[in-house]
Design a protein around this motif. Sequence first.
Motif, PDB file in Angstrom:
ATOM      1  N   ARG A  32       0.852  -1.193   0.000  1.00  0.00           N
ATOM      2  CA  ARG A  32       0.000   0.000   0.000  1.00  0.00           C
ATOM      3  C   ARG A  32       0.885   1.239   0.000  1.00  0.00           C
ATOM      4  O   ARG A  32       1.828   1.339   0.783  1.00  0.00           O
ATOM      5  CB  ARG A  32      -0.893   0.037   1.233  1.00  0.00           C
TER       6      ARG A  32
ATOM      7  N   GLN B 162      -3.411   0.202  -3.318  1.00  0.00           N
ATOM      8  CA  GLN B 162      -2.577  -0.991  -3.210  1.00  0.00           C
ATOM      9  C   GLN B 162      -2.143  -1.496  -4.582  1.00  0.00           C
ATOM     10  O   GLN B 162      -2.846  -1.321  -5.568  1.00  0.00           O
ATOM     11  CB  GLN B 162      -3.354  -2.116  -2.531  1.00  0.00           C
TER      12      GLN B 162
ATOM     13  N   ASP C 135      -9.983  -0.444  -6.194  1.00  0.00           N
ATOM     14  CA  ASP C 135     -10.207   0.330  -4.969  1.00  0.00           C
ATOM     15  C   ASP C 135     -11.040  -0.428  -3.948  1.00  0.00           C
ATOM     16  O   ASP C 135     -10.896  -0.210  -2.749  1.00  0.00           O
ATOM     17  CB  ASP C 135     -10.885   1.666  -5.290  1.00  0.00           C
ATOM     18  N   ASP C 136     -11.914  -1.328  -4.418  1.00  0.00           N
ATOM     19  CA  ASP C 136     -12.778  -2.064  -3.495  1.00  0.00           C
ATOM     20  C   ASP C 136     -12.169  -3.384  -3.019  1.00  0.00           C
ATOM     21  O   ASP C 136     -12.800  -4.141  -2.291  1.00  0.00           O
ATOM     22  CB  ASP C 136     -14.160  -2.302  -4.102  1.00  0.00           C
ATOM     23  N   ALA C 137     -10.912  -3.649  -3.376  1.00  0.00           N
ATOM     24  CA  ALA C 137     -10.235  -4.877  -2.937  1.00  0.00           C
ATOM     25  C   ALA C 137      -9.977  -4.794  -1.429  1.00  0.00           C
ATOM     26  O   ALA C 137      -9.630  -3.743  -0.906  1.00  0.00           O
ATOM     27  CB  ALA C 137      -8.919  -5.067  -3.681  1.00  0.00           C
ATOM     28  N   LEU C 138     -10.148  -5.915  -0.751  1.00  0.00           N
ATOM     29  CA  LEU C 138      -9.955  -5.964   0.697  1.00  0.00           C
ATOM     30  C   LEU C 138      -8.774  -6.852   1.064  1.00  0.00           C
ATOM     31  O   LEU C 138      -8.849  -7.685   1.948  1.00  0.00           O
ATOM     32  CB  LEU C 138     -11.231  -6.477   1.384  1.00  0.00           C
ATOM     33  N   GLU C 139      -7.673  -6.674   0.381  1.00  0.00           N
ATOM     34  CA  GLU C 139      -6.463  -7.451   0.622  1.00  0.00           C
ATOM     35  C   GLU C 139      -5.657  -6.811   1.755  1.00  0.00           C
ATOM     36  O   GLU C 139      -5.478  -5.594   1.777  1.00  0.00           O
ATOM     37  CB  GLU C 139      -5.580  -7.484  -0.627  1.00  0.00           C
ATOM     38  N   PRO C 140      -5.148  -7.609   2.697  1.00  0.00           N
ATOM     39  CA  PRO C 140      -4.273  -7.021   3.714  1.00  0.00           C
ATOM     40  C   PRO C 140      -2.928  -6.629   3.091  1.00  0.00           C
ATOM     41  O   PRO C 140      -2.375  -7.362   2.283  1.00  0.00           O
ATOM     42  CB  PRO C 140      -4.095  -8.143   4.736  1.00  0.00           C
ATOM     43  N   SER C 141      -2.430  -5.472   3.453  1.00  0.00           N
ATOM     44  CA  SER C 141      -1.154  -4.989   2.927  1.00  0.00           C
ATOM     45  C   SER C 141      -0.016  -5.594   3.732  1.00  0.00           C
ATOM     46  O   SER C 141      -0.022  -5.546   4.957  1.00  0.00           O
ATOM     47  CB  SER C 141      -1.082  -3.463   3.022  1.00  0.00           C
TER      48      SER C 141
END
Length: 96
Positions: A4, A10, A60-66
């Motif tokens: 990120r 990200q 933008d709507d991705a919920l991946e942990p950085s």
Amino acid sequence: MIVRIMGEGQVRLDDSHLPGLNALDDELLHEMEHGDEAGFRRTLNALLDAVRSLGTPLPDDALEPSELILPEPGATLEEVRALLGEDGLFPADAPA
């Protein structure tokens, strides 16, 4: 690896790019230790540009942990110091 850039979003970054990014990270640390504001700014921008160009942006709507969080382009020396670990922005033991 998911990286990120604060204030931007990200990117998915292939681990094969980490050695080159670590070299820029080492240069950034050196400039910070020596109070080289111009060098710090130049190298931070080069590092962020490399991540942007080598990585694949996530929606933008991705919920991946950085796995790594990098400062925004206008971050100050003090703000970047607050993000640093012992090895810099990119950990030395990151997969290569």
